[in-house]
Design a protein around this motif. Structure first.
Motif, PDB file in Angstrom:
ATOM      1  N   ALA A   1      32.417 -38.952  36.480  1.00 21.33           N
ATOM      2  CA  ALA A   1      32.094 -37.546  36.724  1.00 21.33           C
ATOM      3  C   ALA A   1      31.582 -37.347  38.150  1.00 21.33           C
ATOM      4  N   GLU A   2      30.739 -38.270  38.604  1.00 20.47           N
ATOM      5  CA  GLU A   2      30.195 -38.164  39.963  1.00 20.47           C
ATOM      6  C   GLU A   2      31.301 -38.247  41.007  1.00 20.47           C
ATOM      7  N   LEU A   3      32.240 -39.170  40.831  1.00 21.89           N
ATOM      8  CA  LEU A   3      33.297 -39.374  41.820  1.00 21.89           C
ATOM      9  C   LEU A   3      34.309 -38.240  41.855  1.00 21.89           C
ATOM     10  N   THR A   4      34.463 -37.538  40.731  1.00 25.51           N
ATOM     11  CA  THR A   4      35.529 -36.540  40.618  1.00 25.51           C
ATOM     12  C   THR A   4      35.017 -35.106  40.606  1.00 25.51           C
ATOM     13  N   GLY A   5      33.694 -34.920  40.655  1.00 25.15           N
ATOM     14  CA  GLY A   5      33.141 -33.572  40.638  1.00 25.15           C
ATOM     15  C   GLY A   5      33.156 -32.904  39.282  1.00 25.15           C
ATOM     16  N   ALA A   6      33.299 -33.682  38.212  1.00 22.22           N
ATOM     17  CA  ALA A   6      33.466 -33.120  36.873  1.00 22.22           C
ATOM     18  C   ALA A   6      32.136 -32.801  36.212  1.00 22.22           C
ATOM     19  N   ARG A   7      32.191 -31.891  35.247  1.00 30.29           N
ATOM     20  CA  ARG A   7      31.110 -31.750  34.282  1.00 30.29           C
ATOM     21  C   ARG A   7      31.249 -32.858  33.249  1.00 30.29           C
ATOM     22  N   LEU A   8      30.115 -33.359  32.769  1.00 32.98           N
ATOM     23  CA  LEU A   8      30.099 -34.387  31.732  1.00 32.98           C
ATOM     24  C   LEU A   8      29.613 -33.742  30.441  1.00 32.98           C
ATOM     25  N   LEU A   9      30.411 -33.858  29.389  1.00 28.38           N
ATOM     26  CA  LEU A   9      30.074 -33.255  28.111  1.00 28.38           C
ATOM     27  C   LEU A   9      30.004 -34.335  27.041  1.00 28.38           C
ATOM     28  N   GLY A  10      28.985 -34.243  26.184  1.00 36.15           N
ATOM     29  CA  GLY A  10      28.869 -35.204  25.101  1.00 36.15           C
ATOM     30  C   GLY A  10      27.568 -35.001  24.351  1.00 36.15           C
ATOM     31  N   SER A  11      27.168 -36.025  23.626  1.00 36.78           N
ATOM     32  CA  SER A  11      25.972 -35.973  22.795  1.00 36.78           C
ATOM     33  C   SER A  11      24.707 -36.152  23.629  1.00 36.78           C
ATOM     34  N   HIS A  12      23.558 -36.032  22.977  1.00 35.95           N
ATOM     35  CA  HIS A  12      22.287 -36.323  23.639  1.00 35.95           C
ATOM     36  C   HIS A  12      22.276 -37.771  24.138  1.00 35.95           C
ATOM     37  N   SER A  13      22.837 -38.688  23.359  1.00 36.95           N
ATOM     38  CA  SER A  13      22.888 -40.089  23.788  1.00 36.95           C
ATOM     39  C   SER A  13      23.713 -40.235  25.059  1.00 36.95           C
ATOM     40  N   THR A  14      24.828 -39.532  25.135  1.00 39.56           N
ATOM     41  CA  THR A  14      25.632 -39.554  26.348  1.00 39.56           C
ATOM     42  C   THR A  14      24.848 -38.985  27.522  1.00 39.56           C
ATOM     43  N   ALA A  15      24.095 -37.918  27.274  1.00 34.61           N
ATOM     44  CA  ALA A  15      23.269 -37.336  28.334  1.00 34.61           C
ATOM     45  C   ALA A  15      22.253 -38.352  28.858  1.00 34.61           C
ATOM     46  N   MET A  16      21.752 -39.212  27.964  1.00 33.83           N
ATOM     47  CA  MET A  16      20.802 -40.239  28.396  1.00 33.83           C
ATOM     48  C   MET A  16      21.481 -41.299  29.268  1.00 33.83           C
ATOM     49  N   THR A  17      22.761 -41.586  29.012  1.00 34.59           N
ATOM     50  CA  THR A  17      23.470 -42.513  29.897  1.00 34.59           C
ATOM     51  C   THR A  17      23.676 -41.881  31.263  1.00 34.59           C
ATOM     52  N   ALA A  18      23.900 -40.571  31.292  1.00 34.26           N
ATOM     53  CA  ALA A  18      24.080 -39.872  32.569  1.00 34.26           C
ATOM     54  C   ALA A  18      22.771 -39.802  33.343  1.00 34.26           C
ATOM     55  N   LYS A  19      21.676 -39.569  32.625  1.00 33.86           N
ATOM     56  CA  LYS A  19      20.374 -39.515  33.294  1.00 33.86           C
ATOM     57  C   LYS A  19      20.029 -40.880  33.890  1.00 33.86           C
ATOM     58  N   GLY A  20      20.335 -41.948  33.159  1.00 27.97           N
ATOM     59  CA  GLY A  20      20.096 -43.282  33.689  1.00 27.97           C
ATOM     60  C   GLY A  20      20.935 -43.591  34.909  1.00 27.97           C
ATOM     61  N   ALA A  21      22.106 -42.932  35.009  1.00 25.87           N
ATOM     62  CA  ALA A  21      22.986 -43.117  36.170  1.00 25.87           C
ATOM     63  C   ALA A  21      22.677 -42.117  37.278  1.00 25.87           C
ATOM     64  N   HIS A  22      21.665 -41.259  37.070  1.00 29.92           N
ATOM     65  CA  HIS A  22      21.187 -40.302  38.076  1.00 29.92           C
ATOM     66  C   HIS A  22      22.231 -39.235  38.404  1.00 29.92           C
ATOM     67  N   LEU A  23      23.044 -38.880  37.412  1.00 28.08           N
ATOM     68  CA  LEU A  23      23.938 -37.738  37.581  1.00 28.08           C
ATOM     69  C   LEU A  23      23.099 -36.469  37.469  1.00 28.08           C
ATOM     70  N   ASP A  24      23.350 -35.517  38.346  1.00 31.83           N
ATOM     71  CA  ASP A  24      22.558 -34.284  38.360  1.00 31.83           C
ATOM     72  C   ASP A  24      22.576 -33.612  36.994  1.00 31.83           C
ATOM     73  N   ASP A  25      21.399 -33.153  36.552  1.00 30.65           N
ATOM     74  CA  ASP A  25      21.283 -32.554  35.226  1.00 30.65           C
ATOM     75  C   ASP A  25      22.215 -31.359  35.046  1.00 30.65           C
ATOM     76  N   HIS A  26      22.436 -30.574  36.098  1.00 28.43           N
ATOM     77  CA  HIS A  26      23.270 -29.379  35.951  1.00 28.43           C
ATOM     78  C   HIS A  26      24.739 -29.730  35.731  1.00 28.43           C
ATOM     79  N   ARG A  27      25.087 -31.000  35.916  1.00 24.51           N
ATOM     80  CA  ARG A  27      26.473 -31.436  35.688  1.00 24.51           C
ATOM     81  C   ARG A  27      26.675 -31.953  34.267  1.00 24.51           C
ATOM     82  N   VAL A  28      25.599 -31.983  33.452  1.00 26.69           N
ATOM     83  CA  VAL A  28      25.650 -32.596  32.124  1.00 26.69           C
ATOM     84  C   VAL A  28      25.432 -31.533  31.056  1.00 26.69           C
ATOM     85  N   THR A  29      26.316 -31.497  30.060  1.00 28.79           N
ATOM     86  CA  THR A  29      26.208 -30.564  28.949  1.00 28.79           C
ATOM     87  C   THR A  29      26.102 -31.333  27.644  1.00 28.79           C
TER      88      THR A  29
END
Length: 339
Positions: free
Chosen positions: A122-150
């Motif tokens: 998602a970071e490399l391609t400018g995408a929004r990341l969509l998934g579960s709360h668990s997926t959101a936690m993987t994104a937070k650990g990877a420091h993807l901006d919160d506004h890019r995660v749904t």
């Protein structure tokens, strides 16, 4: 002494059989392949299978990706060390699929072979990341901006260009208890930073995806597990169905799974996914999982014996073009009728 040698010989034979099965692979070319197709016309929907449950869906203007797993850690890495995304393999996978930008990366559940690379992709391609709360936690650990995660709601339509994407409750295919203990059945409650053991990527919530477009509709089932009634209000002409471990389930399980997924949406064509050996790098010639780990042919037969439409195999890295849906899709449960 003879009995001792006989015992040792039998013991070696018993141990050698499973080891040998690590090097025995079914042949997917024995099954009907998706025929070669001309280049897609503007506006047509194409689907490219990039191994495991990673699918690129595009109409030429809008580009969606499920999971985005390109690292494909080896079996010895998974068993003996902590895991982390491989930037080089991710870049190679994106380049191989001609992916420069994406509108959305949609994660079907949070095991390592689905979610480990998703935030990086998602970071490399400018995408929004969509998934579960668990997926959101993987994104937070990877420091993807919160506004890019749904963190998604089930049965809620999400719109990207002419695509409508709906996350529908699903389940993971049952696995042997030691495998489930290794890979994790629970939720991820804290930001997951890499490297981490394979079990850190807990399953989280599982989803099926229904993707609708004026020029093609599809169901994506990222694991061979279902929720009864969840898909009854949807239609999809194509079903991309994870086949791994389906052949190991009972006849009743297989029929119920097919009735609650492929047959529920009245699909006319099934394409199996997640049968490849995802412990090996992605290529057009990547083999199926070895017989010690899965039986691709038995899983394919489980699908075809409970489905009356077309069954076709799309080789890894290959692309197919969808045809327009047979009719308008019903509204999801609890929503207003489609206009």
């Amino acid at each position: 002494m003879k009995r001792l040698w006989l015992f040792l010989g039998i013991l070696l034979l018993v141990l050698a059989i499973p080891v040998a099965l690590l090097f025995v692979y079914p042949n997917p070319n024995q099954w009907q392949q998706v025929p070669a197709q001309p280049a897609a016309q503007p506006g047509q929907v194409t689907v490219t299978w990039l191994g495991t449950a990673t699918l690129l869906i595009s109409d030429g203007k809008t580009h969606l990706l499920t999971d985005g797993y390109f690292t494909r850690s080896s079996l010895d890495q998974i068993l003996l060390s902590d895991l982390s995304s491989d930037p080089q393999r991710i870049q190679q996978g994106l380049k191989q699929a001609h992916i420069d930008n994406l509108d959305a990366v949609m994660v079907l559940h949070s095991h390592f072979d689905h979610a480990m690379d998703s935030a990086r992709v998602a970071e490399l391609t400018g995408a929004r990341l969509l998934g579960s709360h668990s997926t959101a936690m993987t994104a937070k650990g990877a420091h993807l901006d919160d506004h890019r995660v749904t963190t998604v709601d089930v049965h809620k339509p999400y719109h990207f260009g002419d695509f409508t994407v709906t996350f529908v409750p699903a389940r993971h295919v049952p696995l042997p208890a030691p495998v489930e203990a290794l890979t994790g059945k629970g939720q991820i409650h804290q930001p997951l930073e890499q490297p981490a053991p394979v079990g850190a990527w807990q399953e989280g919530h599982c989803y099926a995806l229904v993707i609708q477009h004026p020029n093609g509709s599809l169901l994506i089932q990222g694991s061979a597990g279902d929720v009864a009634g969840a898909l009854d209000y949807y239609r999809a002409d194509y079903a991309f169905v994870a086949s791994a471990s389906l052949g190991k389930q009972s006849e009743h399980y297989q029929k119920t799974f097919m009735d609650n997924t492929v047959n529920a949406v009245h699909a006319r064509t099934v394409i199996p996914i997640h049968w490849d050996n995802f412990f090996a790098p992605l290529s057009a010639n990547v083999k199926p999982l070895p017989l010690l780990l899965d039986n691709m042919d038995k899983s394919f037969r489980a699908i075809t014996s409970h489905f009356q439409g077309d069954f076709q195999v799309l080789p890894p890295t290959h692309t197919m073009t969808l045809t327009p849906p047979a009719g308008p899709a019903p509204a999801p449960p609890g929503s207003a009728p489609a206009r």
